[in-house]
Scaffold this motif. Structure first.
Motif, PDB file in Angstrom:
ATOM      1  N   THR A 167       0.841  -1.211   0.000  1.00 27.65           N
ATOM      2  CA  THR A 167       0.000   0.000   0.000  1.00 27.65           C
ATOM      3  C   THR A 167       0.869   1.251   0.000  1.00 27.65           C
ATOM      4  N   GLY A 168       2.146   1.086   0.258  1.00 25.29           N
ATOM      5  CA  GLY A 168       3.065   2.216   0.259  1.00 25.29           C
ATOM      6  C   GLY A 168       3.056   3.041   1.522  1.00 25.29           C
ATOM      7  N   ARG A 169       2.261   2.642   2.527  1.00 24.54           N
ATOM      8  CA  ARG A 169       2.215   3.459   3.739  1.00 24.54           C
ATOM      9  C   ARG A 169       2.090   2.655   5.031  1.00 24.54           C
ATOM     10  N   GLY A 170       2.090   1.329   4.933  1.00 26.57           N
ATOM     11  CA  GLY A 170       1.949   0.506   6.133  1.00 26.57           C
ATOM     12  C   GLY A 170       3.067   0.740   7.131  1.00 26.57           C
ATOM     13  N   ILE A 171       4.321   0.743   6.661  1.00 28.78           N
ATOM     14  CA  ILE A 171       5.464   0.939   7.566  1.00 28.78           C
ATOM     15  C   ILE A 171       5.461   2.346   8.127  1.00 28.78           C
ATOM     16  N   GLU A 172       5.173   3.338   7.282  1.00 30.41           N
ATOM     17  CA  GLU A 172       5.164   4.726   7.748  1.00 30.41           C
ATOM     18  C   GLU A 172       4.083   4.949   8.801  1.00 30.41           C
ATOM     19  N   ASP A 173       2.901   4.394   8.593  1.00 31.17           N
ATOM     20  CA  ASP A 173       1.827   4.530   9.581  1.00 31.17           C
ATOM     21  C   ASP A 173       2.173   3.807  10.876  1.00 31.17           C
ATOM     22  N   LEU A 174       2.882   2.692  10.763  1.00 33.12           N
ATOM     23  CA  LEU A 174       3.330   1.979  11.953  1.00 33.12           C
ATOM     24  C   LEU A 174       4.307   2.840  12.742  1.00 33.12           C
ATOM     25  N   LYS A 175       5.219   3.512  12.042  1.00 36.85           N
ATOM     26  CA  LYS A 175       6.179   4.401  12.709  1.00 36.85           C
ATOM     27  C   LYS A 175       5.476   5.580  13.376  1.00 36.85           C
ATOM     28  N   LYS A 176       4.444   6.100  12.717  1.00 39.26           N
ATOM     29  CA  LYS A 176       3.718   7.254  13.257  1.00 39.26           C
ATOM     30  C   LYS A 176       2.719   6.854  14.339  1.00 39.26           C
ATOM     31  N   GLY A 177       2.455   5.568  14.466  1.00 38.44           N
ATOM     32  CA  GLY A 177       1.416   5.128  15.393  1.00 38.44           C
ATOM     33  C   GLY A 177       0.055   5.597  14.936  1.00 38.44           C
ATOM     34  N   LEU A 178      -0.238   5.392  13.659  1.00 41.06           N
ATOM     35  CA  LEU A 178      -1.449   5.923  13.051  1.00 41.06           C
ATOM     36  C   LEU A 178      -2.328   4.786  12.544  1.00 41.06           C
ATOM     37  N   ILE A 179      -3.608   4.865  12.850  1.00 42.86           N
ATOM     38  CA  ILE A 179      -4.589   3.881  12.395  1.00 42.86           C
ATOM     39  C   ILE A 179      -5.307   4.452  11.181  1.00 42.86           C
ATOM     40  N   VAL A 180      -5.055   3.846  10.003  1.00 41.83           N
ATOM     41  CA  VAL A 180      -5.573   4.336   8.732  1.00 41.83           C
ATOM     42  C   VAL A 180      -6.053   3.145   7.908  1.00 41.83           C
ATOM     43  N   THR A 181      -7.068   3.368   7.094  1.00 45.30           N
ATOM     44  CA  THR A 181      -7.526   2.328   6.174  1.00 45.30           C
ATOM     45  C   THR A 181      -6.782   2.464   4.841  1.00 45.30           C
ATOM     46  N   PRO A 182      -6.463   1.350   4.156  1.00 46.94           N
ATOM     47  CA  PRO A 182      -5.749   1.447   2.871  1.00 46.94           C
ATOM     48  C   PRO A 182      -6.541   2.204   1.804  1.00 46.94           C
ATOM     49  N   LEU A 183      -7.847   1.987   1.766  1.00 49.91           N
ATOM     50  CA  LEU A 183      -8.734   2.684   0.840  1.00 49.91           C
ATOM     51  C   LEU A 183      -9.526   3.737   1.616  1.00 49.91           C
ATOM     52  N   PRO A 184     -10.238   4.650   0.946  1.00 50.36           N
ATOM     53  CA  PRO A 184     -11.002   5.669   1.670  1.00 50.36           C
ATOM     54  C   PRO A 184     -11.845   5.079   2.793  1.00 50.36           C
TER      55      PRO A 184
END
Length: 591
Positions: A224-241
């Motif tokens: 998804t291009g952002r799983g690792i970055e969101d893990l580093k930020k401690g952020l809960i995000v969905t891959p799609l809208p």
């Protein structure tokens, strides 16, 4: 709305946000997660601090935090052996299969946590077919073949594709093929198709759960291009809208809240807006079974930060969707009921962390302690509802808390019964505690316990009353005591309580005093006390040949006598009964 509130029908809420920063030193070290994929298997520390101090999720204070993650996945010796065996199978049969570990195992490994939850995603065959190849290879090299368990599609259990499971080196491994999914309107059941790894990553609930570990080339794939970055930020995000994701499967709202609470991560702004959307809330209530909602809530309650999860449910406007109430109750649902319920669980959590794990003791079995912890949280959450009832189909009065647990969350009947019993015992403790705080006249309580055949010594009244409470609630008595300490005495002004820094300490000291009173009198475990006279012996003393209500009454009287005379003998009890019988006969003959 401040977190401290006055309850209907009384009850003190101890919400002291300014004290939370001192709590980590008071709480036990978290225990690791033991079990593999079963409801309630992860029972987090008896009292790990939630770290949720009333700030809005996603506030600058939380967004500035970062999470340290590892650069690579470090395999244990067992994991290396398992993965090498799977690669041997691929090479021997020329399968050309790319083996990927999916989801939570990758996330936890990057966070430096051990995980036994190994799910293998296959790109060109079904899980069952691959497991059969594993067994075929085992036979070739002279090893015992293992049974293959096939878990059929079950959308109500969030199983949208057939999964095969087998034991490899004493570790259960799940095998499933990569898939893409399309959702039909008014259904959370997708149409499944074999898909690419990228399609599989994007159809997952959260970016931090969309990572793969490619066993073939020993690398982490972030498709998804952002799983690792969101893990580093401690952020809960969905891959799609987020809104489209939640409308496809509204259960993901609760999963997002659960993972945010488990890791103390921040819910993404767009995700929060989508979770609060009226259509998403409506779909959560209509498309998701109550069993699945209850399962997610139970996982939250059994996890590290249950208070954080309940606060998010409340703040996102999901409380009445998740905890559905009966159509009519007496009294009706009161204003800000959701705030009051969540404030109660916050208060119980803070006080428990201050006291320590002894609240859930009464035995060394960790599972029993975890169960007491879990039901303590449910009891505190629903404590403001303890005097609310509704009429069932047979016009029987049923506590609202019982309805929520059994009908709204579809949890066990025994859970509902225990919560109701804890509430009842906490109100009985409210009668006892003032008597222990001072030396008032105990005549009223004495009269309640006695009758014409039994006279209780004044210095034994407290022991008898406490003993009867404990025999009813058994090893949950510390939980009931905790709720009683939280709720009584009533607060005249909840806002004032927030400014009293010694309030938590005072409640803690009161709890400890009462606990010591009970244990010093050797009442802990009194529910296991063998009656000094059983029903047959009582019938013999009374010289009757059959039982009945009278014998039941005398069994209760004998129990009270035994509590009042802990060192009393069988002969002394029989003598007391004979004297009581003689007294009764004299009274009857005179009338």
């Amino acid at each position: 709305m401040p977190p401290g509130l006055l309850l209907p029908r009384g009850g003190l809420l101890l919400i002291l946000p300014h004290l939370r920063r001192h709590l980590p030193s008071l709480c036990p070290t978290p225990r690791s997660s033991p079990s593999h994929k079963r409801p309630g298997a992860f029972f987090a520390p008896v009292c790990a601090v939630s770290g949720y101090s009333g700030m809005a999720a996603g506030s600058p204070e939380q967004q500035q935090r970062s999470v340290v993650i590892r650069d690579t996945v470090e395999l244990t010796e067992t994991e290396e052996r398992i993965f090498n065996r799977l690669l041997e199978v691929v090479r021997h049969f020329g399968l050309g299969t790319q083996l990927r570990v999916a989801g939570g195992w990758v996330r936890d490994k990057l966070l430096g946590k051990d995980s036994a939850d190994i799910d293998i995603a296959l790109d060109n065959m079904t899980g069952q077919n691959f497991c059969e190849k594993v067994n075929e290879y085992s036979k070739l090299i002279g090893e015992q073949q293992k049974g293959i368990g096939v878990i059929q599609c079950n959308p109500d259990q969030s199983k949208h594709l057939e999964t095969a499971r087998m034991l490899i080196l004493d570790i259960w491994i799940d095998f499933v093929n990569l898939r893409s999914e399309q959702y039909a309107e008014n259904s959370r059941i997708p149409t499944m198709e074999i898909g690419t790894a990228k399609e599989d990553a994007y159809r997952r609930d959260l970016t931090i759960n969309s990572l793969f570990f490619n066993i073939n080339n020993n690398s982490v794939e972030d498709l998804t291009g952002r799983g690792i970055e969101d893990l580093k930020k401690g952020l809960i995000v969905t891959p799609l809208p987020a809104k489209a994701t939640f409308l496809d499967d509204p259960l993901r709202v609760l999963r997002a809240i659960r993972f945010a609470a488990r890791f103390n991560f921040t819910l993404d702004k767009d995700l929060k807006e989508a979770a609060s959307d009226e259509k998403v809330k409506s779909e959560l209530g209509s498309k998701i079974s109550r069993e699945r909602i209850g399962h997610e809530i139970d996982l939250m309650m059994s996890d590290k930060h249950p208070v954080r999860a309940m606060c998010d449910i409340r703040d996102l406007g999901l409380f009445y969707v998740v905890f559905s109430f009966p159509e009519k109750s007496n009294p009706p649902i009161f204003d800000k009921c959701d705030w009051q319920c969540v404030s109660h669980i916050e208060a119980a959590w803070d006080l428990t962390c201050s006291i320590g794990s002894s609240v859930f003791s009464s035995g060394s079995d960790p599972k029993s302690q975890d169960e007491r912890r879990r039901l303590c949280l449910y009891s505190s959450l629903f404590n403001p509802l303890r005097n609310m009832f509704y009429l069932d189909k047979r016009s029987k009065k049923v506590p609202v808390s019982s309805f929520i647990i059994k009908d709204s969350l579809k949890l066990k009947n025994s859970d509902a019964e225990m919560v109701v019993n804890i509430h009842a015992a906490s109100e009985k403790f409210a009668e006892l505690i003032p008597l222990l705080e001072s030396n008032p006249d105990v005549c009223t309580l004495k009269e309640k316990l006695e009758d014409e055949y039994l006279e209780i010594p004044e210095d034994s009244v407290k022991r008898v009353f406490a003993g009867l409470i404990l025999r009813e609630i058994k090893d949950f008595w510390r939980v009931a005591l905790l709720l009683s300490i939280l709720s009584y005495p009533e607060a005249e002004n909840a806002a004032d309580i927030l400014n009293k820094q010694d309030e938590l300490q005072g409640r803690k000291e009161k709890y400890i005093r009462v606990e010591h009173f009970i244990t010093d009198l050797d009442l802990d475990g009194v529910w296991k006390l063998k009656p000094v006279l059983d029903g047959k012996s009582i019938m013999g003393v009374m010289q009757v040949k059959s039982g009945g209500p009278l014998i039941g009454k005398w069994q209760q009287l004998v129990l009270k006598w035994q509590l009042a005379h802990p060192n009393g003998t069988v002969d002394e009890c029989i003598e007391w009964m004979k004297q009581s019988q003689s007294k009764r006969q004299k009274v009857e003959s005179s009338t």
